[in-house]
Design a protein around this motif. Sequence first.
Motif, PDB file in Angstrom:
ATOM      1  N   LYS A 249     -27.524 -41.983  13.921  1.00 17.37           N
ATOM      2  CA  LYS A 249     -27.532 -42.912  15.058  1.00 17.37           C
ATOM      3  C   LYS A 249     -26.097 -43.256  15.473  1.00 17.37           C
ATOM      4  O   LYS A 249     -25.787 -43.360  16.668  1.00 17.37           O
ATOM      5  CB  LYS A 249     -28.300 -44.175  14.696  1.00 17.37           C
ATOM      6  CG  LYS A 249     -28.541 -45.111  15.865  1.00 17.37           C
ATOM      7  CD  LYS A 249     -29.421 -46.291  15.451  1.00 17.37           C
ATOM      8  CE  LYS A 249     -29.685 -47.196  16.653  1.00 17.37           C
ATOM      9  NZ  LYS A 249     -30.538 -48.344  16.265  1.00 17.37           N
ATOM     10  N   ALA A 250     -25.216 -43.384  14.485  1.00 17.20           N
ATOM     11  CA  ALA A 250     -23.820 -43.742  14.777  1.00 17.20           C
ATOM     12  C   ALA A 250     -23.099 -42.631  15.540  1.00 17.20           C
ATOM     13  O   ALA A 250     -22.344 -42.900  16.478  1.00 17.20           O
ATOM     14  CB  ALA A 250     -23.090 -44.051  13.478  1.00 17.20           C
ATOM     15  N   ILE A 251     -23.351 -41.375  15.144  1.00 22.58           N
ATOM     16  CA  ILE A 251     -22.609 -40.285  15.794  1.00 22.58           C
ATOM     17  C   ILE A 251     -23.272 -39.809  17.086  1.00 22.58           C
ATOM     18  O   ILE A 251     -22.814 -38.851  17.705  1.00 22.58           O
ATOM     19  CB  ILE A 251     -22.421 -39.076  14.849  1.00 22.58           C
ATOM     20  CG1 ILE A 251     -23.765 -38.418  14.522  1.00 22.58           C
ATOM     21  CG2 ILE A 251     -21.689 -39.477  13.595  1.00 22.58           C
ATOM     22  CD1 ILE A 251     -23.620 -37.062  13.851  1.00 22.58           C
ATOM     23  N   SER A 252     -24.351 -40.468  17.491  1.00 18.77           N
ATOM     24  CA  SER A 252     -24.987 -40.089  18.755  1.00 18.77           C
ATOM     25  C   SER A 252     -24.456 -40.919  19.917  1.00 18.77           C
ATOM     26  O   SER A 252     -24.989 -40.864  21.024  1.00 18.77           O
ATOM     27  CB  SER A 252     -26.513 -40.257  18.650  1.00 18.77           C
ATOM     28  OG  SER A 252     -26.853 -41.619  18.481  1.00 18.77           O
ATOM     29  N   ILE A 253     -23.418 -41.678  19.660  1.00 22.57           N
ATOM     30  CA  ILE A 253     -22.860 -42.589  20.664  1.00 22.57           C
ATOM     31  C   ILE A 253     -22.294 -41.835  21.872  1.00 22.57           C
ATOM     32  O   ILE A 253     -21.808 -40.708  21.752  1.00 22.57           O
ATOM     33  CB  ILE A 253     -21.751 -43.451  20.007  1.00 22.57           C
ATOM     34  CG1 ILE A 253     -21.316 -44.573  20.932  1.00 22.57           C
ATOM     35  CG2 ILE A 253     -20.555 -42.576  19.605  1.00 22.57           C
ATOM     36  CD1 ILE A 253     -20.386 -45.568  20.234  1.00 22.57           C
TER      37      ILE A 253
ATOM     38  N   ALA B 140     -14.113 -46.094  17.768  1.00 21.50           N
ATOM     39  CA  ALA B 140     -13.334 -44.890  17.455  1.00 21.50           C
ATOM     40  C   ALA B 140     -13.847 -44.144  16.224  1.00 21.50           C
ATOM     41  O   ALA B 140     -13.932 -42.906  16.240  1.00 21.50           O
ATOM     42  CB  ALA B 140     -11.860 -45.265  17.279  1.00 21.50           C
ATOM     43  N   PRO B 141     -14.221 -44.852  15.134  1.00 21.02           N
ATOM     44  CA  PRO B 141     -14.718 -44.099  13.952  1.00 21.02           C
ATOM     45  C   PRO B 141     -15.947 -43.250  14.278  1.00 21.02           C
ATOM     46  O   PRO B 141     -16.055 -42.104  13.810  1.00 21.02           O
ATOM     47  CB  PRO B 141     -15.054 -45.219  12.961  1.00 21.02           C
ATOM     48  CG  PRO B 141     -14.178 -46.354  13.346  1.00 21.02           C
ATOM     49  CD  PRO B 141     -14.101 -46.293  14.841  1.00 21.02           C
ATOM     50  N   GLN B 142     -16.883 -43.795  15.088  1.00 22.29           N
ATOM     51  CA  GLN B 142     -18.089 -43.022  15.439  1.00 22.29           C
ATOM     52  C   GLN B 142     -17.735 -41.797  16.269  1.00 22.29           C
ATOM     53  O   GLN B 142     -18.277 -40.711  16.053  1.00 22.29           O
ATOM     54  CB  GLN B 142     -19.078 -43.896  16.222  1.00 22.29           C
ATOM     55  CG  GLN B 142     -19.765 -44.956  15.379  1.00 22.29           C
ATOM     56  CD  GLN B 142     -19.074 -46.292  15.508  1.00 22.29           C
ATOM     57  OE1 GLN B 142     -17.846 -46.371  15.434  1.00 22.29           O
ATOM     58  NE2 GLN B 142     -19.849 -47.329  15.691  1.00 22.29           N
ATOM     59  N   TYR B 143     -16.818 -41.960  17.230  1.00 21.42           N
ATOM     60  CA  TYR B 143     -16.434 -40.808  18.066  1.00 21.42           C
ATOM     61  C   TYR B 143     -15.717 -39.743  17.245  1.00 21.42           C
ATOM     62  O   TYR B 143     -15.900 -38.545  17.456  1.00 21.42           O
ATOM     63  CB  TYR B 143     -15.568 -41.271  19.239  1.00 21.42           C
ATOM     64  CG  TYR B 143     -16.376 -41.895  20.362  1.00 21.42           C
ATOM     65  CD1 TYR B 143     -17.151 -41.105  21.207  1.00 21.42           C
ATOM     66  CD2 TYR B 143     -16.384 -43.268  20.557  1.00 21.42           C
ATOM     67  CE1 TYR B 143     -17.915 -41.670  22.222  1.00 21.42           C
ATOM     68  CE2 TYR B 143     -17.142 -43.849  21.567  1.00 21.42           C
ATOM     69  CZ  TYR B 143     -17.907 -43.048  22.401  1.00 21.42           C
ATOM     70  OH  TYR B 143     -18.664 -43.610  23.398  1.00 21.42           O
TER      71      TYR B 143
ATOM     72  N   LEU C   1     -34.936 -42.794  15.791  1.00 20.60           N
ATOM     73  CA  LEU C   1     -35.076 -41.357  15.544  1.00 20.60           C
ATOM     74  C   LEU C   1     -35.018 -40.549  16.841  1.00 20.60           C
ATOM     75  O   LEU C   1     -34.224 -39.611  16.950  1.00 20.60           O
ATOM     76  CB  LEU C   1     -36.405 -41.086  14.813  1.00 20.60           C
ATOM     77  CG  LEU C   1     -36.732 -39.615  14.513  1.00 20.60           C
ATOM     78  CD1 LEU C   1     -35.643 -38.996  13.646  1.00 20.60           C
ATOM     79  CD2 LEU C   1     -38.092 -39.505  13.836  1.00 20.60           C
ATOM     80  N   ILE C   2     -35.853 -40.897  17.801  1.00 12.80           N
ATOM     81  CA  ILE C   2     -35.928 -40.107  19.031  1.00 12.80           C
ATOM     82  C   ILE C   2     -34.681 -40.287  19.906  1.00 12.80           C
ATOM     83  O   ILE C   2     -34.114 -39.301  20.398  1.00 12.80           O
ATOM     84  CB  ILE C   2     -37.189 -40.489  19.845  1.00 12.80           C
ATOM     85  CG1 ILE C   2     -38.446 -40.320  18.982  1.00 12.80           C
ATOM     86  CG2 ILE C   2     -37.270 -39.642  21.104  1.00 12.80           C
ATOM     87  CD1 ILE C   2     -38.691 -38.905  18.521  1.00 12.80           C
ATOM     88  N   VAL C   3     -34.247 -41.535  20.088  1.00 18.29           N
ATOM     89  CA  VAL C   3     -33.091 -41.789  20.961  1.00 18.29           C
ATOM     90  C   VAL C   3     -31.813 -41.108  20.453  1.00 18.29           C
ATOM     91  O   VAL C   3     -31.083 -40.498  21.248  1.00 18.29           O
ATOM     92  CB  VAL C   3     -32.886 -43.316  21.147  1.00 18.29           C
ATOM     93  CG1 VAL C   3     -31.542 -43.599  21.839  1.00 18.29           C
ATOM     94  CG2 VAL C   3     -34.036 -43.904  21.957  1.00 18.29           C
ATOM     95  N   PRO C   4     -31.492 -41.195  19.142  1.00 14.68           N
ATOM     96  CA  PRO C   4     -30.290 -40.480  18.672  1.00 14.68           C
ATOM     97  C   PRO C   4     -30.350 -38.966  18.930  1.00 14.68           C
ATOM     98  O   PRO C   4     -29.351 -38.360  19.327  1.00 14.68           O
ATOM     99  CB  PRO C   4     -30.284 -40.779  17.166  1.00 14.68           C
ATOM    100  CG  PRO C   4     -30.982 -42.079  17.040  1.00 14.68           C
ATOM    101  CD  PRO C   4     -32.063 -42.037  18.076  1.00 14.68           C
ATOM    102  N   ILE C   5     -31.532 -38.370  18.718  1.00 16.45           N
ATOM    103  CA  ILE C   5     -31.652 -36.933  18.996  1.00 16.45           C
ATOM    104  C   ILE C   5     -31.466 -36.666  20.486  1.00 16.45           C
ATOM    105  O   ILE C   5     -30.786 -35.705  20.884  1.00 16.45           O
ATOM    106  CB  ILE C   5     -33.031 -36.413  18.517  1.00 16.45           C
ATOM    107  CG1 ILE C   5     -33.119 -36.470  16.994  1.00 16.45           C
ATOM    108  CG2 ILE C   5     -33.260 -34.986  18.995  1.00 16.45           C
ATOM    109  CD1 ILE C   5     -34.482 -36.099  16.438  1.00 16.45           C
TER     110      ILE C   5
END
Length: 460
Positions: A52-56, A77-80, A394-398
């Motif tokens: 979820k964090a890296i789907s930003i 910045a950490p997530q990006y 689950l669905i939104v991050p994908i």
Amino acid sequence: MSNEKDEVVKSAPPKSRWTDLYLKEDWWAIWLGLFIVLAAYFAFASGSSFVKAISINPGGLKWDNVGQVFAHLGANAPQYIMQYVFWLVFFTVSTAIMGVKPSKFIPSFTLLYIFSIIIFAIGGWKYAQYFNLEPPLVALVLGLILANVFPIPRWLDEGFRVEYYIKTGIVLLGATFPIILIVSAGPVAITQATIISVITCLTIFFVGTRYFKLDKRFASILGMGGAICGVSAAMAGASAVGAKKEHLYSTVTLVVIAALIMIIVLPFASKALGLPAGVAGAWIGTSEFADAAGFAAAVSYGHMVGNENAALHAFTLMKVIGRDIWIGIWSFIFALIACLKWEKEECGVAPSPMEIWWRFPKFVIGFFVASIIMTIITSGYSAAEFSKNVQPNLIVPISSLRTWTFIFCFASIGLTTRFKELKSVGWAATAAFTIGVIVNVFLGWLMSTQVFYGFWSVLQ
């Protein structure tokens, strides 16, 4: 010395081999897409927020001051950085195995990633929707401007992998596409796609050969390019019938120009006609030639009317499920005709029916597998649990990671399209192809808005 005009496309049929599993983009798109789906599920099931964090992305900011964009990027910045590293590692390793030098891919993809963040940020502007600054169109237009105004080094194309990114996105799309919807909608999509594909291909072929006196092989690849899957179909067809290279280049030029025009025209025409998102998606799916161009048009219209899923689902059913599977079938049919009729004395052995499998777009398999996996996973949740927990975690991050692959693709289309390199095309081929496009677009509109309107208009 050989003349390029007389050179024939002689590439052998792409027979499937075990090495295809790690040497072809189709298969890598499947591995990456399914890896993301499974990783997202295991993170969801274990309570981890990593996926979820890296789907930003900054597309939903609704900013009215550029400072807000920089503040968002700084705070996250950490997530990006994690997201960039994730994409970079997977794409670098897979393309290296396929023969691309990391020394060229890494700087190219880094530029593409930064460019994509800018595109997302423009899409997150408070007034972006008012000015129709949809991310797919912005990515395409800015890419075209950069590629045709500034001298972008050719080696950067190593990172602008249009087909790889869109195929990965299609596999991820399968994870948000209930298999029951594919089963229920499949017959309509295949019926509509089959009618239009057959009529368009035969129209271009007969008009081209009978009225414009085109070479039969040239007319056949023009027909395949206009009726099925653009560049991929034209290349498969050229190999199947032994067309001249000049004819293949001319077909590709016509396909690219028409696809670019329709990326802009179809969403705005659909909006002017007030079409529901599902109906417009089906129309775009039957009219656009290339997957990537069609996705850009469907996503743009989905944003315009606030219903991206319906537009994408209808487009995917029509284009990916309905039309793309015709690449192998038409290749086999025209190869058979060329072998048994046009050049009987030169042929020797008739093409194998396995041609259909060799030409089959394998990433479609990944789309179905992702859909089945996610349908099984989510079937144990109630509607309330799905909306409250499964959808956002689950669905939104994908879906967000899928959007990243689409933006990589749309930007790559623009960055790799250089108008001065497009081949000149004769008026006869242009006329035959244009007639086919008109027939294709009209039939797509007729079937989507009249014959199957009731079906497409309620699609979600």
